[in-house]
Design a protein around this motif. Structure first.
Motif, mmCIF file in Angstrom:
data_model
loop_
_atom_site.group_PDB
_atom_site.id
_atom_site.type_symbol
_atom_site.label_atom_id
_atom_site.label_comp_id
_atom_site.label_asym_id
_atom_site.label_seq_id
_atom_site.Cartn_x
_atom_site.Cartn_y
_atom_site.Cartn_z
ATOM 1 N N PRO A 12 0.883 -1.139 -0.053
ATOM 2 C CA PRO A 12 -0.201 -0.020 -0.272
ATOM 3 C C PRO A 12 0.836 1.304 0.059
ATOM 4 O O PRO A 12 1.903 1.402 0.656
ATOM 5 N N ARG A 14 1.301 5.149 0.990
ATOM 6 C CA ARG A 14 0.417 6.227 1.695
ATOM 7 C C ARG A 14 1.503 7.636 1.813
ATOM 8 O O ARG A 14 2.356 7.766 1.360
ATOM 9 N N SER A 15 0.336 8.586 2.072
ATOM 10 C CA SER A 15 0.833 9.854 1.994
ATOM 11 C C SER A 15 -0.184 10.760 3.035
ATOM 12 O O SER A 15 -1.241 10.300 3.260
ATOM 13 N N HIS A 16 0.128 11.695 3.719
ATOM 14 C CA HIS A 16 -0.550 12.318 4.619
ATOM 15 C C HIS A 16 -1.229 13.614 4.104
ATOM 16 O O HIS A 16 -1.612 14.441 4.756
ATOM 17 N N GLY A 23 -7.413 12.118 -2.265
ATOM 18 C CA GLY A 23 -6.030 11.684 -2.060
ATOM 19 C C GLY A 23 -5.374 11.770 -3.306
ATOM 20 O O GLY A 23 -5.645 12.608 -4.178
ATOM 21 N N GLU A 53 5.623 4.417 0.973
ATOM 22 C CA GLU A 53 5.572 5.755 1.167
ATOM 23 C C GLU A 53 5.586 6.846 -0.070
ATOM 24 O O GLU A 53 6.669 6.487 -0.863
#
Length: 134
Positions: A12, A14-16, A23, A53
């Motif tokens: 997966p 992911r980013s914030h 997203g 990430e």
């Protein structure tokens, strides 16, 4: 030359960061400067992809302060990363038409420059025998 791709397990990503409650919309995947990079066409953020990430590496500016950089493609040429959009007029929901012919170049030191590619896109359309409204 040849290239061998071996797919590993799915990881997966992911980013914030998000824009307008959405997203990432990653439109590119490019190896440049020893890094795997991808550009979010919603925000103009160029992410470095590593170990599941997406870390912001560059933020590309749009044609105005209110507009984001619409990145749809990327290519490496002469030691620079070129990132560009759709190369045609954009029609907003309100009916306004804008022409975003900017192409960003990023060099190996991370310096970002914006170039107006209107003449390049026009010449491509002439060579292909098509119009710009596509």
């Amino acid at each position: 030359g040849s290239l061998l791709v071996t797919w590993g397990d799915a990881v997966p990503l992911r980013s914030h960061l998000a824009a307008s409650g959405r997203g990432m919309e990653l439109s590119t995947l490019t190896w440049f400067g020893g890094r795997l990079l991808s550009c979010d066409d919603r925000t103009g953020i160029v992410y470095e992809i590593s170990k599941g990430e997406a870390r912001p590496r560059h933020i590309l500016a749009g044609p105005t302060a209110a507009a984001h950089f619409k990145c749809e493609w990327a290519a490496v040429r002469h030691g620079q990363l070129y990132v560009g959009g759709i190369g045609r007029p954009f029609h907003s929901p309100s009916g306004a038409t804008t022409r975003n012919d900017l192409v960003a170049t990023i060099d190996t030191a991370g310096v970002v420059s914006l170039r107006n590619f209107s003449a390049v896109y026009d010449e491509l359309c002439r060579a292909a025998g098509c119009g710009r409204v596509g």
